[in-house]
Design a protein around this motif. Structure first.
Motif, PDB file in Angstrom:
ATOM      1  N   ALA A 211       0.853  -1.199   0.000  1.00 39.12           N
ATOM      2  CA  ALA A 211       0.000   0.000   0.000  1.00 39.12           C
ATOM      3  C   ALA A 211       0.885   1.244   0.000  1.00 39.12           C
ATOM      4  N   TYR A 212       1.935   1.205   0.809  1.00 32.21           N
ATOM      5  CA  TYR A 212       2.873   2.337   0.898  1.00 32.21           C
ATOM      6  C   TYR A 212       3.620   2.528  -0.422  1.00 32.21           C
ATOM      7  N   VAL A 213       4.160   1.411  -0.956  1.00 32.57           N
ATOM      8  CA  VAL A 213       4.992   1.497  -2.175  1.00 32.57           C
ATOM      9  C   VAL A 213       4.164   1.957  -3.377  1.00 32.57           C
ATOM     10  N   PHE A 214       3.028   1.319  -3.601  1.00 26.47           N
ATOM     11  CA  PHE A 214       2.252   1.689  -4.782  1.00 26.47           C
ATOM     12  C   PHE A 214       1.549   3.041  -4.590  1.00 26.47           C
ATOM     13  N   GLY A 215       1.399   3.447  -3.338  1.00 24.07           N
ATOM     14  CA  GLY A 215       0.903   4.796  -3.075  1.00 24.07           C
ATOM     15  C   GLY A 215       1.905   5.838  -3.579  1.00 24.07           C
ATOM     16  N   GLN A 216       3.174   5.540  -3.376  1.00 28.82           N
ATOM     17  CA  GLN A 216       4.221   6.453  -3.863  1.00 28.82           C
ATOM     18  C   GLN A 216       4.204   6.543  -5.388  1.00 28.82           C
ATOM     19  N   PHE A 217       4.034   5.395  -6.038  1.00 33.17           N
ATOM     20  CA  PHE A 217       3.985   5.411  -7.512  1.00 33.17           C
ATOM     21  C   PHE A 217       2.736   6.146  -7.994  1.00 33.17           C
ATOM     22  N   ALA A 218       1.635   5.975  -7.284  1.00 36.20           N
ATOM     23  CA  ALA A 218       0.387   6.633  -7.684  1.00 36.20           C
ATOM     24  C   ALA A 218       0.531   8.162  -7.611  1.00 36.20           C
ATOM     25  N   ARG A 219       1.315   8.620  -6.609  1.00 36.95           N
ATOM     26  CA  ARG A 219       1.540  10.063  -6.481  1.00 36.95           C
ATOM     27  C   ARG A 219       2.628  10.555  -7.436  1.00 36.95           C
ATOM     28  N   GLY A 220       3.303   9.583  -8.084  1.00 42.34           N
ATOM     29  CA  GLY A 220       4.334   9.930  -9.060  1.00 42.34           C
ATOM     30  C   GLY A 220       5.647  10.332  -8.449  1.00 42.34           C
TER      31      GLY A 220
END
Lengths: 162, 73
Positions: free
Chosen positions: A38-47
């Motif tokens: 959740a943390y990692v893909f949250g970072q990618f989602a925010r770019g």
């Protein structure tokens, strides 16, 4: 014959060491890697994925799971010695690996597809160096899903009897 | 017609064999008690090798311990 008193009343299935091990592995994998992804893909989602923070989170996740698994196995060993694997253990293990392979294969292909989709959706060239990191995390997710599937099939198999 | 299953008389035969416990039978057959319990409750069908071991531990021929029902009867 129902009135016969049999030698023991061992009608309930007390979990074996291997069953408890599978339960602990399933629980720790879900509890630790759920928030991690959740943390990692949250970072990618925010770019704005940061390699250092993702690597740090990964190290913490691996260390935490290792510690919890070791503690769990020590506690299980104190309550009953680990038995040798018998043919039912091997049959359950074999089935869990079959399902885990399917999960990993599906996850790996999905990871590649999603990485391509994410990379093509970015508007700037500067994201190109994030692609290997995303691919790595997506493949790690596929691996963790495969492990989760393996432990889940083992837990269900032991509970059902096979 | 139901699906074929392997039934057994392990529980009764344990009783007749000196009140042998599941753990005792498991140790004689070289498996865990949970496996004996799974076989006894017809949740797991043992390999031929294990079936012979269980029959030997119960001092009975294999056909007196296990029976196959193909679902047509």
């Amino acid at each position: 014959m129902s009135t016969l008193i049999y030698p023991d009343n061992e009608t309930g299935i007390r979990p074996s060491f291997r069953e408890k091990s599978a339960q602990a592995s399933l629980l720790t994998t879900a509890v630790i890697y759920g928030p991690y992804f959740a943390y990692v893909f949250g970072q990618f989602a925010r770019g704005t994925p940061a390699v250092i923070s993702i690597a740090g989170a990964f190290i913490i996740a691996v260390a935490l799971q290792t510690i919890l698994i070791v503690i769990a196995h020590v506690v299980f060993a104190l309550h009953g010695r680990p038995e040798e694997k018998d043919e039912r253990d091997l049959a359950i293990e074999a089935r869990s690996f079959r399902y885990a392979y399917i999960a990993f294969a599906g996850g790996a292909w999905t990871a590649m597809g999603l990485t391509l989709a994410w990379a093509s959706a970015q508007s700037t060239q500067s994201v190109s160096h994030h692609v290997p990191l995303l691919m790595l995390q997506a493949l790690l997710l596929a691996f963790v899903l495969a492990e989760t599937t393996k432990f889940l099939v083992q837990v269900v198999g032991y509970r059902r009897g096979h | 017609m139901t699906s074929p299953t392997i039934h057994n008389h392990i529980r009764r035969l344990r009783f007749e064999c000196g009140e042998m416990t599941q753990q005792g039978l498991a140790e004689r057959a070289g498996v865990t008690r949970q496996t004996i319990l799974a076989i006894e409750s017809a949740k797991y069908s043992p390999s031929l090798k294990l079936a012979f071991k269980i029959a030997a531990a119960l001092k009975k021929p294999i056909e007196e311990v296990f029976l196959y029902r193909d679902g047509t009867d």
